[in-house]
Design a protein around this motif. Structure first.
Motif, PDB file in Angstrom:
ATOM      1  N   THR A  21      48.137  37.754  33.354  1.00 25.14           N
ATOM      2  CA  THR A  21      47.903  39.012  33.606  1.00 25.14           C
ATOM      3  C   THR A  21      47.315  39.937  32.786  1.00 25.14           C
ATOM      4  OG1 THR A  21      50.081  38.705  34.834  1.00 25.14           O
ATOM      5  CG2 THR A  21      49.530  40.858  34.371  1.00 25.14           C
ATOM      6  N   THR A  78      46.218  46.460  37.007  1.00 24.12           N
ATOM      7  CA  THR A  78      46.280  45.135  36.587  1.00 24.12           C
ATOM      8  C   THR A  78      45.188  43.962  37.215  1.00 24.12           C
ATOM      9  OG1 THR A  78      48.730  45.711  36.604  1.00 24.12           O
ATOM     10  CG2 THR A  78      48.050  42.965  36.618  1.00 24.12           C
ATOM     11  N   TYR A  80      44.634  39.836  37.685  1.00 22.73           N
ATOM     12  CA  TYR A  80      45.292  38.286  37.451  1.00 22.73           C
ATOM     13  C   TYR A  80      44.295  37.269  37.158  1.00 22.73           C
ATOM     14  CZ  TYR A  80      49.335  41.023  39.156  1.00 22.73           C
ATOM     15  OH  TYR A  80      50.171  42.136  39.385  1.00 22.73           O
TER      16      TYR A  80
END
Length: 135
Positions: A21, A78, A80
């Motif tokens: 992450t 974010t 990933y």
């Protein structure tokens, strides 16, 4: 001022999975192409995967195709990296990096290896997250 924080690394067995992450603050995240890169000791930063600003284009280096998946959530700033089928050769320090803006535009070679490179005018890196895969 852009700040990048990576997490999710750790020790995994071959064949296992990890999810990295990356949280970005202080910049215009939804206007930035992003990427995951790996750096081994004494070696240069190596591109692993990149994603365009809206997620419509992705790139994977050959060694991770079919095993890793990059994604992003612009509402959460974010990025990933889902890592499945891990191999010992995936071991290394992984960094989340702002990528050259051309990656997001097909007319400028976007979505390709050549555009999956750190943005030269924003040399910001987080502390990285270490992935170790045992055989």
């Amino acid at each position: 001022q852009v700040r990048i924080v990576e997490s999710g690394g750790g020790l995994a067995q071959a064949g296992g999975s990890l999810r990295l992450t990356c949280i970005v603050s202080g910049g215009t995240f939804d206007e930035s192409a992003m990427g995951w890169f790996r750096q081994d000791p004494g070696k240069e930063l190596e591109e692993i995967s990149c994603i365009s600003q809206n997620g419509d284009m992705t790139y994977y280096t050959d060694s991770v195709k079919g095993r890793f998946t990059i994604s992003r959530d612009n509402a959460e700033n974010t990025v990933y990296l889902q890592m499945n089928g891990l191999k010992p050769e995936d071991t290394g320090m992984y960094y989340c990096v702002v990528v050259d803006p051309t990656f997001s535009y097909a007319n400028f070679g976007g979505g390709t290896k050549s555009s999956c490179r750190p943005y030269r005018y924003l040399s910001v890196r987080g502390q990285g997250t270490l992935v170790t895969v045992s055989s």
